[in-house]
Motif scaffolding. Structure first.
Motif, PDB file in Angstrom:
ATOM      1  N   PHE A   1     -28.704  13.367   3.790  1.00 19.26           N
ATOM      2  CA  PHE A   1     -29.750  13.076   2.809  1.00 19.26           C
ATOM      3  C   PHE A   1     -31.073  13.430   3.472  1.00 19.26           C
ATOM      4  O   PHE A   1     -31.439  12.852   4.481  1.00 19.26           O
ATOM      5  CB  PHE A   1     -29.710  11.586   2.442  1.00 19.26           C
ATOM      6  N   PHE A   2     -31.797  14.389   2.900  1.00 25.33           N
ATOM      7  CA  PHE A   2     -32.940  14.949   3.600  1.00 25.33           C
ATOM      8  C   PHE A   2     -34.309  14.610   2.998  1.00 25.33           C
ATOM      9  O   PHE A   2     -35.285  14.501   3.731  1.00 25.33           O
ATOM     10  CB  PHE A   2     -32.811  16.474   3.671  1.00 25.33           C
ATOM     11  N   GLY A   3     -34.412  14.524   1.676  1.00 20.58           N
ATOM     12  CA  GLY A   3     -35.740  14.392   1.093  1.00 20.58           C
ATOM     13  C   GLY A   3     -35.766  13.622  -0.211  1.00 20.58           C
ATOM     14  O   GLY A   3     -34.769  13.562  -0.933  1.00 20.58           O
ATOM     15  N   ILE A   4     -36.928  13.030  -0.499  1.00 19.17           N
ATOM     16  CA  ILE A   4     -37.146  12.264  -1.729  1.00 19.17           C
ATOM     17  C   ILE A   4     -38.526  12.613  -2.282  1.00 19.17           C
ATOM     18  O   ILE A   4     -39.520  12.626  -1.537  1.00 19.17           O
ATOM     19  CB  ILE A   4     -37.087  10.748  -1.465  1.00 19.17           C
ATOM     20  N   GLN A   5     -38.593  12.883  -3.564  1.00 18.73           N
ATOM     21  CA  GLN A   5     -39.870  13.141  -4.220  1.00 18.73           C
ATOM     22  C   GLN A   5     -40.665  11.844  -4.255  1.00 18.73           C
ATOM     23  O   GLN A   5     -40.278  10.884  -4.910  1.00 18.73           O
ATOM     24  CB  GLN A   5     -39.634  13.659  -5.639  1.00 18.73           C
ATOM     25  N   ASP A   6     -41.779  11.807  -3.544  1.00 15.53           N
ATOM     26  CA  ASP A   6     -42.543  10.560  -3.433  1.00 15.53           C
ATOM     27  C   ASP A   6     -43.862  10.614  -4.182  1.00 15.53           C
ATOM     28  O   ASP A   6     -44.643   9.655  -4.130  1.00 15.53           O
ATOM     29  CB  ASP A   6     -42.804  10.224  -1.959  1.00 15.53           C
ATOM     30  N   ARG A   7     -44.106  11.733  -4.894  1.00 15.32           N
ATOM     31  CA  ARG A   7     -45.331  11.845  -5.697  1.00 15.32           C
ATOM     32  C   ARG A   7     -44.938  12.369  -7.075  1.00 15.32           C
ATOM     33  O   ARG A   7     -44.392  13.469  -7.192  1.00 15.32           O
ATOM     34  CB  ARG A   7     -46.329  12.791  -5.034  1.00 15.32           C
ATOM     35  N   SER A   8     -45.234  11.605  -8.100  1.00 15.58           N
ATOM     36  CA  SER A   8     -44.800  11.983  -9.448  1.00 15.58           C
ATOM     37  C   SER A   8     -45.498  13.233  -9.964  1.00 15.58           C
ATOM     38  O   SER A   8     -44.973  13.934 -10.832  1.00 15.58           O
ATOM     39  CB  SER A   8     -45.050  10.817 -10.418  1.00 15.58           C
ATOM     40  N   ASP A   9     -46.681  13.540  -9.426  1.00 10.17           N
ATOM     41  CA  ASP A   9     -47.444  14.688  -9.916  1.00 10.17           C
ATOM     42  C   ASP A   9     -47.255  15.931  -9.049  1.00 10.17           C
ATOM     43  O   ASP A   9     -47.976  16.911  -9.190  1.00 10.17           O
ATOM     44  CB  ASP A   9     -48.933  14.332 -10.000  1.00 10.17           C
TER      45      ASP A   9
ATOM     46  N   LEU B   1     -22.631   7.711   6.720  1.00  9.15           N
ATOM     47  CA  LEU B   1     -22.535   7.102   5.397  1.00  9.15           C
ATOM     48  C   LEU B   1     -23.564   5.990   5.233  1.00  9.15           C
ATOM     49  O   LEU B   1     -24.277   5.939   4.225  1.00  9.15           O
ATOM     50  CB  LEU B   1     -21.123   6.548   5.176  1.00  9.15           C
ATOM     51  N   GLU B   2     -23.655   5.119   6.230  1.00 10.04           N
ATOM     52  CA  GLU B   2     -24.531   3.952   6.107  1.00 10.04           C
ATOM     53  C   GLU B   2     -25.997   4.274   6.383  1.00 10.04           C
ATOM     54  O   GLU B   2     -26.881   3.866   5.628  1.00 10.04           O
ATOM     55  CB  GLU B   2     -24.062   2.846   7.075  1.00 10.04           C
ATOM     56  N   GLU B   3     -26.233   4.999   7.493  1.00  9.38           N
ATOM     57  CA  GLU B   3     -27.606   5.195   7.949  1.00  9.38           C
ATOM     58  C   GLU B   3     -28.276   6.445   7.392  1.00  9.38           C
ATOM     59  O   GLU B   3     -29.465   6.653   7.622  1.00  9.38           O
ATOM     60  CB  GLU B   3     -27.642   5.238   9.485  1.00  9.38           C
ATOM     61  N   CYS B   4     -27.511   7.248   6.671  1.00 11.97           N
ATOM     62  CA  CYS B   4     -28.099   8.450   6.071  1.00 11.97           C
ATOM     63  C   CYS B   4     -27.924   8.422   4.557  1.00 11.97           C
ATOM     64  O   CYS B   4     -28.888   8.237   3.819  1.00 11.97           O
ATOM     65  CB  CYS B   4     -27.465   9.700   6.679  1.00 11.97           C
ATOM     66  N   HIS B   5     -26.696   8.568   4.075  1.00 16.74           N
ATOM     67  CA  HIS B   5     -26.477   8.686   2.632  1.00 16.74           C
ATOM     68  C   HIS B   5     -26.863   7.403   1.882  1.00 16.74           C
ATOM     69  O   HIS B   5     -27.603   7.453   0.888  1.00 16.74           O
ATOM     70  CB  HIS B   5     -25.022   9.059   2.355  1.00 16.74           C
ATOM     71  N   TYR B   6     -26.359   6.254   2.334  1.00 21.04           N
ATOM     72  CA  TYR B   6     -26.696   5.008   1.640  1.00 21.04           C
ATOM     73  C   TYR B   6     -28.165   4.640   1.838  1.00 21.04           C
ATOM     74  O   TYR B   6     -28.835   4.161   0.924  1.00 21.04           O
ATOM     75  CB  TYR B   6     -25.809   3.863   2.136  1.00 21.04           C
ATOM     76  N   LYS B   7     -28.649   4.861   3.037  1.00 20.74           N
ATOM     77  CA  LYS B   7     -30.058   4.572   3.309  1.00 20.74           C
ATOM     78  C   LYS B   7     -30.951   5.441   2.432  1.00 20.74           C
ATOM     79  O   LYS B   7     -31.954   4.977   1.885  1.00 20.74           O
ATOM     80  CB  LYS B   7     -30.362   4.817   4.789  1.00 20.74           C
ATOM     81  N   GLY B   8     -30.555   6.708   2.263  1.00 22.73           N
ATOM     82  CA  GLY B   8     -31.311   7.599   1.396  1.00 22.73           C
ATOM     83  C   GLY B   8     -31.303   7.123  -0.041  1.00 22.73           C
ATOM     84  O   GLY B   8     -32.328   7.170  -0.735  1.00 22.73           O
ATOM     85  N   GLY B   9     -30.137   6.663  -0.517  1.00 26.97           N
ATOM     86  CA  GLY B   9     -30.066   6.151  -1.879  1.00 26.97           C
ATOM     87  C   GLY B   9     -30.949   4.932  -2.085  1.00 26.97           C
ATOM     88  O   GLY B   9     -31.650   4.817  -3.105  1.00 26.97           O
ATOM     89  N   LYS B  10     -30.948   4.029  -1.112  1.00 20.12           N
ATOM     90  CA  LYS B  10     -31.798   2.840  -1.219  1.00 20.12           C
ATOM     91  C   LYS B  10     -33.274   3.208  -1.119  1.00 20.12           C
ATOM     92  O   LYS B  10     -34.118   2.641  -1.829  1.00 20.12           O
ATOM     93  CB  LYS B  10     -31.414   1.827  -0.132  1.00 20.12           C
ATOM     94  N   ASP B  11     -33.578   4.181  -0.246  1.00 19.43           N
ATOM     95  CA  ASP B  11     -34.974   4.613  -0.127  1.00 19.43           C
ATOM     96  C   ASP B  11     -35.453   5.299  -1.394  1.00 19.43           C
ATOM     97  O   ASP B  11     -36.628   5.185  -1.770  1.00 19.43           O
ATOM     98  CB  ASP B  11     -35.130   5.553   1.065  1.00 19.43           C
ATOM     99  N   MET B  12     -34.564   6.028  -2.041  1.00 18.18           N
ATOM    100  CA  MET B  12     -34.924   6.653  -3.312  1.00 18.18           C
ATOM    101  C   MET B  12     -35.374   5.579  -4.308  1.00 18.18           C
ATOM    102  O   MET B  12     -36.390   5.732  -4.996  1.00 18.18           O
ATOM    103  CB  MET B  12     -33.741   7.437  -3.858  1.00 18.18           C
ATOM    104  N   LEU B  13     -34.640   4.486  -4.364  1.00 19.16           N
ATOM    105  CA  LEU B  13     -35.018   3.379  -5.248  1.00 19.16           C
ATOM    106  C   LEU B  13     -36.324   2.745  -4.784  1.00 19.16           C
ATOM    107  O   LEU B  13     -37.191   2.411  -5.610  1.00 19.16           O
ATOM    108  CB  LEU B  13     -33.901   2.337  -5.285  1.00 19.16           C
ATOM    109  N   SER B  14     -36.483   2.583  -3.476  1.00 20.37           N
ATOM    110  CA  SER B  14     -37.714   1.979  -2.949  1.00 20.37           C
ATOM    111  C   SER B  14     -38.945   2.813  -3.302  1.00 20.37           C
ATOM    112  O   SER B  14     -39.964   2.291  -3.743  1.00 20.37           O
ATOM    113  CB  SER B  14     -37.613   1.828  -1.423  1.00 20.37           C
ATOM    114  N   VAL B  15     -38.819   4.120  -3.099  1.00 16.43           N
ATOM    115  CA  VAL B  15     -39.940   5.021  -3.404  1.00 16.43           C
ATOM    116  C   VAL B  15     -40.240   5.011  -4.898  1.00 16.43           C
ATOM    117  O   VAL B  15     -41.404   4.967  -5.308  1.00 16.43           O
ATOM    118  CB  VAL B  15     -39.598   6.450  -2.915  1.00 16.43           C
ATOM    119  N   TYR B  16     -39.203   5.041  -5.708  1.00 19.50           N
ATOM    120  CA  TYR B  16     -39.394   5.022  -7.163  1.00 19.50           C
ATOM    121  C   TYR B  16     -40.072   3.730  -7.607  1.00 19.50           C
ATOM    122  O   TYR B  16     -41.035   3.746  -8.389  1.00 19.50           O
ATOM    123  CB  TYR B  16     -38.049   5.193  -7.861  1.00 19.50           C
TER     124      TYR B  16
END
Length: 509
Positions: A284-292, A117-132
């Motif tokens: 939580f596996f992946g985050i889109q890090d390039r808008s194009d 929960l902490e090191e995967c799902h929540y970390k992924g959610g925070k990283d999603m915001l960081s990348v965005y």
């Protein structure tokens, strides 16, 4: 609020340097994860039975532990759900993510440990915001609220002690958010975690319509249901009129391509942004890090060790997996994971393709059991979604949902594919749409093209254009409403096709 927005943005962007580090050192990061997982679980029942204490290499790990489906690991999970501990993972497992998936009719329960929960799902959610925020430093996301379309949450019915809970992964995340995060989201948690979907949509619409919503997170199909209800309720023509500061929709679970034009109609502002994530019950596996680009950065430091089985080898008696160092670009792989919740060499059911290797980026290409290969054509979900998106583009159509399957060979008849498509906006001609769909499938898939040559093995597809809410009503009839349930895109049999067509026949007969 602008000051708070600036502070939160600054804090989240500090993570970027760590993301850059695992991008630069992917093999070292994954090796550390592997060693951590095996060492941590060595004294569990599973770890002792499989000699984790003496495993010194990934090669030994693969030799001792077979690749497992849910059916293979479920006996251990069922014992955990009844209150037994130290079975697959040493720390207490207090949550189980409920997932119907799309390859199995019954529910699956995936263990979610505190670490996951902490090191995967929540970390992924925070990283999603960081990348965005790293892509869009001018974001004003935190001047308003995030609308989250979550699932349901309830006590674990199999635990006599009553100390554990189960629900959709989105519900587990929402339920356990810290208080400060709860303040920045909408609707209230009692609405967000309702399990009666139709009443939930109604209450969500009423609760959020007056809020300053700046972001939305959810599955495209169910998000559309909510947005359309809000437009009906307000009499507006555009969500931008309801939420003028809405700037981003974070989506996942199904491919966004077929829905992009519908969202652009509902949310007309030209600077609206869309961000894809790959967040499943298992992790939580992946985050889109390039808008194009429509691929996603594979997140390597979440306590998940990755392996990949070439799709053509998946049916082997002992399918051989490879690590990141041996994957090839553009090749379909079934993804296998070992996690900090005690999933060991678990076949999650998704297939992916690598688009880059420095850093490692992926695209979801389909499901291991969702394809059409009744005639040797090997059509996968990625083919179908790209083809239907192109057919929409060529004919000015937009869709709400679709599914497809085989039309079998009969006496004096050739085989083919049969599609059921619910259009949001009808094409200029269903016949032209069908030809465009067929043409794009032939372009994308050489096996399909070969079978279609001169109608030798496969005839032109048949497309049924069905009425609005057909798929909604079908899912409802199956008890499958809700964010964790997805319409199966492809099937190698006619079970879904015949069920839907039969429902339509019953309603019109």
């Amino acid at each position: 609020m602008p000051i708070l927005n600036s502070i939160i943005t600054w804090v989240l962007k500090q993570r970027i340097s760590q993301i850059e580090e695992f991008c630069e050192k992917p093999f070292e990061t994954q090796q550390e994860t592997f060693e951590y997982l095996v060492k941590t679980a060595k004294d569990t029942e599973f770890g002792k039975a499989n000699g984790f204490e003496s495993i010194k290499s990934v090669r030994e790990f693969r030799e001792r532990i077979p690749v497992m489906s849910y059916e293979g690991i479920s006996p251990y999970i069922e014992r955990q759900m009844k209150g037994e501990r130290n079975i697959l993972w040493p720390s207490e497992v207090r949550w189980f993510s409920k997932s119907s998936g799309t390859t199995n009719a019954r529910s699956k329960f995936i263990p979610v440990s505190e670490e996951a929960l902490e090191e995967c799902h929540y970390k992924g959610g925070k990283d999603m915001l960081s990348v965005y925020l790293n892509q869009y430093p001018d974001s004003k996301m935190f001047t308003g609220k995030g609308l989250g379309i979550g699932g349901s949450y309830q006590p674990n019915p199999f635990d006599p002690s009553g100390g554990t809970n189960c629900g959709d992964v989105s519900a587990l995340i929402i339920q356990n958010l810290p208080f400060w995060a709860q303040l920045s989201r909408t609707p209230d948690i009692d609405i967000a975690l309702m399990d009666e979907w139709e009443a939930k949509i109604e209450k969500m619409a009423k609760a959020t319509v007056e809020e300053n919503v700046t972001s939305i997170a959810g599955v495209p199909t169910w998000t559309l249901v909510l947005l359309q209800r809000i437009l009906e309720m307000t009499g507006k023509n555009d969500i931008s009129e309801v939420w003028p500061n809405l700037e981003v929709f974070v989506h996942g679970a199904v491919a966004f391509g077929p829905y992009r034009s519908v969202f652009r109609e509902l949310i007309s502002r030209p600077d609206m942004r869309y961000l894809e994530t790959y967040n499943a019950s298992e992790g939580f596996f992946g985050i889109q890090d390039r808008s194009d680009h429509d691929d996603m950065l594979l997140m390597l430091d979440y306590g998940i060790f990755y392996e990949f089985i070439p799709l053509e080898n998946l049916e082997d008696e002992y399918p051989q997996a490879v690590g990141l160092e041996d994957v090839e670009l553009g090749k379909n792989y079934a993804m296998v994971i070992s996690t900090n919740a005690g999933l060991w060499r678990y076949l999650i059911g998704d297939t992916v393709k690598f688009t880059t290797k420095s850093p490692y980026r992926i695209k979801i290409s389909g499901r291991t059991k969702h394809f059409i290969n009744a005639f040797g054509e090997e059509v996968i979900v990625e083919n179908a979604e790209r083809a239907i998106t192109e057919a929409c583009t060529q004919t000015g159509a937009s869709i709400a949902n679709f599914t497809a399957g085989p039309r079998y060979l009969g006496k004096g008849e050739k085989g083919g594919h049969e599609w059921i498509v619910e259009f949001k906006r009808l094409p200029s001609s269903v016949e032209v749409f069908t030809r465009a769909l067929d043409g794009e499938l032939r372009r994308l898939n050489s096996d399909y093209d070969a079978k279609r040559y001169a109608d030798i093995a496969l005839e032109m597809p048949v497309v049924h254009a069905v009425e609005e809410n057909t798929f909604y009503n079908w899912m409802k009839s199956r008890g499958k409403l809700g964010g964790q349930h997805k319409v199966p895109r492809l099937s190698n049999n006619r079970v879904y096709l015949d069920d839907i067509l039969g429902m339509i026949g019953r309603s019109t007969g």
